[in-house]
Scaffold this active site. Sequence first.
Site, PDB file in Angstrom:
ATOM      1  CD  GLU A 166     -57.040  28.717 -43.780  1.00 32.06           C
ATOM      2  OE1 GLU A 166     -56.787  29.938 -43.796  1.00 32.06           O
ATOM      3  OE2 GLU A 166     -56.629  27.957 -42.902  1.00 32.06           O
TER       4      GLU A 166
HETATM    5  C1  LIG Z   1     -49.118  22.834 -35.215  1.00 32.07           C
HETATM    6  C2  LIG Z   1     -49.478  24.099 -34.462  1.00 32.07           C
HETATM    7  C3  LIG Z   1     -50.158  23.710 -33.130  1.00 32.07           C
HETATM    8  C4  LIG Z   1     -48.205  24.888 -34.176  1.00 32.07           C
HETATM    9  O1  LIG Z   1     -48.523  26.084 -33.512  1.00 32.07           O
HETATM   10  P1  LIG Z   1     -47.408  27.225 -33.219  1.00 32.07           P
HETATM   11  O2  LIG Z   1     -48.035  28.266 -32.368  1.00 32.07           O
HETATM   12  O3  LIG Z   1     -46.827  27.659 -34.502  1.00 32.07           O
HETATM   13  O4  LIG Z   1     -46.246  26.438 -32.479  1.00 32.07           O
HETATM   14  P2  LIG Z   1     -45.967  26.061 -30.958  1.00 32.07           P
HETATM   15  O5  LIG Z   1     -44.723  25.248 -30.967  1.00 32.07           O
HETATM   16  O6  LIG Z   1     -45.939  27.279 -30.078  1.00 32.07           O
HETATM   17  O7  LIG Z   1     -47.145  25.101 -30.567  1.00 32.07           O
HETATM   18  C5  LIG Z   1     -48.425  25.483 -30.112  1.00 32.07           C
HETATM   19  C6  LIG Z   1     -48.865  24.529 -29.011  1.00 32.07           C
HETATM   20  O8  LIG Z   1     -48.759  23.156 -29.443  1.00 32.07           O
HETATM   21  C7  LIG Z   1     -47.816  22.442 -28.613  1.00 32.07           C
HETATM   22  N1  LIG Z   1     -46.982  21.578 -29.445  1.00 32.07           N
HETATM   23  C8  LIG Z   1     -46.359  21.900 -30.602  1.00 32.07           C
HETATM   24  N2  LIG Z   1     -45.673  20.856 -31.043  1.00 32.07           N
HETATM   25  C9  LIG Z   1     -45.876  19.850 -30.173  1.00 32.07           C
HETATM   26  C10 LIG Z   1     -45.446  18.505 -30.117  1.00 32.07           C
HETATM   27  N3  LIG Z   1     -44.670  17.983 -31.061  1.00 32.07           N
HETATM   28  N4  LIG Z   1     -45.850  17.735 -29.088  1.00 32.07           N
HETATM   29  C11 LIG Z   1     -46.638  18.238 -28.117  1.00 32.07           C
HETATM   30  N5  LIG Z   1     -47.099  19.517 -28.120  1.00 32.07           N
HETATM   31  C12 LIG Z   1     -46.704  20.301 -29.142  1.00 32.07           C
HETATM   32  C13 LIG Z   1     -46.953  23.539 -27.986  1.00 32.07           C
HETATM   33  O9  LIG Z   1     -46.362  23.106 -26.777  1.00 32.07           O
HETATM   34  C14 LIG Z   1     -47.959  24.635 -27.764  1.00 32.07           C
HETATM   35  O10 LIG Z   1     -48.773  24.291 -26.669  1.00 32.07           O
HETATM   36  P3  LIG Z   1     -49.098  25.354 -25.525  1.00 32.07           P
HETATM   37  O11 LIG Z   1     -49.827  26.466 -26.241  1.00 32.07           O
HETATM   38  O12 LIG Z   1     -49.944  24.587 -24.579  1.00 32.07           O
HETATM   39  O13 LIG Z   1     -47.760  25.769 -25.009  1.00 32.07           O
HETATM   40  C15 LIG Z   1     -50.434  25.006 -35.299  1.00 32.07           C
HETATM   41  O14 LIG Z   1     -49.768  25.408 -36.469  1.00 32.07           O
HETATM   42  C16 LIG Z   1     -51.735  24.306 -35.667  1.00 32.07           C
HETATM   43  O15 LIG Z   1     -52.660  24.232 -34.858  1.00 32.07           O
HETATM   44  N6  LIG Z   1     -51.837  23.765 -36.913  1.00 32.07           N
HETATM   45  C17 LIG Z   1     -52.958  22.904 -37.328  1.00 32.07           C
HETATM   46  C18 LIG Z   1     -53.946  23.463 -38.276  1.00 32.07           C
HETATM   47  C19 LIG Z   1     -53.391  24.345 -39.340  1.00 32.07           C
HETATM   48  O16 LIG Z   1     -52.202  24.396 -39.587  1.00 32.07           O
HETATM   49  N7  LIG Z   1     -54.277  25.094 -39.965  1.00 32.07           N
HETATM   50  C20 LIG Z   1     -53.884  26.110 -40.900  1.00 32.07           C
HETATM   51  C21 LIG Z   1     -53.985  25.629 -42.277  1.00 32.07           C
HETATM   52  S1  LIG Z   1     -53.920  26.926 -43.354  1.00 32.07           S
END
Ligand SMILES: CC(C)(COP(=O)(O)OP(=O)(O)OC[C@H]1O[C@@H](n2cnc3c(N)ncnc32)[C@H](O)[C@@H]1OP(=O)(O)O)[C@@H](O)C(=O)NCCC(=O)NCCS
Length: 517
Positions: free
Chosen positions: A319
């Site tokens: 991005e």
């Molecule tokens: C949603 C997102 C957090 C998932 O990340 P991920 O690494 O693939 O998945 P994980 O399940 O390991 O989650 C990461 C963290 O969020 C927390 N988490 C994920 N789902 C959760 C939920 N439903 N409730 C509470 N916490 C949650 C995990 O526990 C983890 O926390 P920790 O690092 O403290 O253990 C991440 O994709 C993100 O920040 N997205 C938002 C912005 C985005 O997508 N930008 C890109 C656009 S191109």
Amino acid sequence: MGKKVDIDTAIDLIRDGDGIAVSGFHLATVARELYLALAERYRATGHPAGLTLMQCAGNLGIQDMTVEGLFSRYITGHYAGNKEMIELVNENKIKSYNFPQGVIAHMYRAAAAGKIGEITRIGLNTFCDPRQQGGKMNEVTTEDLVELVEIHNQEYLLYKVPKLDIALIRGTTSDELGNITIEEESAPVDALDVAMAVKSMGGKVIVQVKNYVSSKSMDRSKVLIPGSIVDAVVVSETPFENHMQTPAFFYNPVISGHLRLNNVGFGVIPLNERKIIARRTAMELSPHSVVNLGIGIPEGVAAVAAEEGIGDQLVLTIESGLIGGIPVGGESFGSAYNAWAALQMTSQFDYYNGGNLNITSLGFAEIDPMGNVNVSRFGAKIAGAGGFIDISQSTKKIVFSGTMTAGGLKVQVRDGKLSILQEGKKKKFLPSIDQITFSADFSKHIGQTVLFVTERCVFQVTGQGLMLTEIAPGIDVEKDILPCMDFRPAISPDLKQMDPRIFQDQLMGLGQIIGIK
Ligand SMILES: CC(C)(COP(=O)(O)OP(=O)(O)OC[C@H]1O[C@@H](n2cnc3c(N)ncnc32)[C@H](O)[C@@H]1OP(=O)(O)O)[C@@H](O)C(=O)NCCC(=O)NCCS
């Protein structure tokens, strides 16, 4: 008379109640020294106060000027894990809006051309839609900045640009006329658009640079921002702290595209839940795919493709504006080695919005029975949408890639079978979700293909919502899947096993699977 001023003179230009727009992606074009000076002035004098801060991508410098009272309103694409700011928002101590990153970039461009704001379909049916929250992130945020409009019987959102008085941006070198080059940045990101927006609203543009040179020495082809829109240039006195290219590099010529490196790649991921998900997601690629990989587990897809020897078949985009090359993760997130091109962020999002990505893989936090997804705000955690909405509403094929449960999940792969050793504490599949960052309704309307890939199963979004279509070898639907979901999905009459090659230690032959070799 040159444009160079000392930092105090630059900060003098900012008045109580002003609208401040800042450029930046992670640390790229982030004018951190100016941010620190602004916060210091406020702490010392109580002024300037009550400012509006507008910002596009996740910006690591914002935390340096997160002081209660300095800003009364914060408009952003992403909160970049800024705990103090998230606390101010959660405690209703600052008004805040979260809009899609590309939309904010395009709002600057609209303002630069004297327009009221950005009219777009991006954000429809999500929490940015005024029929939901209009992007407002807490109760004290009441003014509607987003309007639903209809043009030729089509719904659009109008994101109105607030009054902007000051731009705080960063370049590498300025000449005496204020012409700015960015030769040591990883990408131009939104620096030019921020400057042009503020200038067109009658405001002042302040630029932090490393070098100040004679106006007769500038190479015109390198100038990003013409001196005619620059009001003040501040030369960094602490570049090793506050003019870093990324948190990891003061200046790496490969990241700014002047040189190339051989043999850069990704580390090999061990066979764990993240690799299983990345492998299954990678099976959805097609030859010569142009892709965007979201934050978190999706980043592993490129590593898997590289390990399988087909990395060169993918064109990765970020991005921040970069196309091609190898994205650098971690501290240098948003930059890339050996990128082919660095577009301005506005153009990169035009490219995304124009439907030019073949596929995207994005993370997820919460999913409801219809296939709506929340990544922007879950519980007290405010992440922000970043480019998620722009990309997920413009790309034909979307794979949401993530673990079935969050917080402590432990799995084991043995003899080609998956077993769950410890379940994560948080369920992700819920009857309703806090915020809609991806709208299943909008998706159906534009005819997207949407998959959810986890380590133990795969769902497809159908007209009736989520349908379980594949399960991992070793996994039992009743024991390992349904108890982790707070709703019951449809189960395909043609339920399949996930490809056993995903669960083997050796290479899976990805090229052959997706028709490359
Ligand atoms: C949603 C997102 C957090 C998932 O990340 P991920 O690494 O693939 O998945 P994980 O399940 O390991 O989650 C990461 C963290 O969020 C927390 N988490 C994920 N789902 C959760 C939920 N439903 N409730 C509470 N916490 C949650 C995990 O526990 C983890 O926390 P920790 O690092 O403290 O253990 C991440 O994709 C993100 O920040 N997205 C938002 C912005 C985005 O997508 N930008 C890109 C656009 S191109």
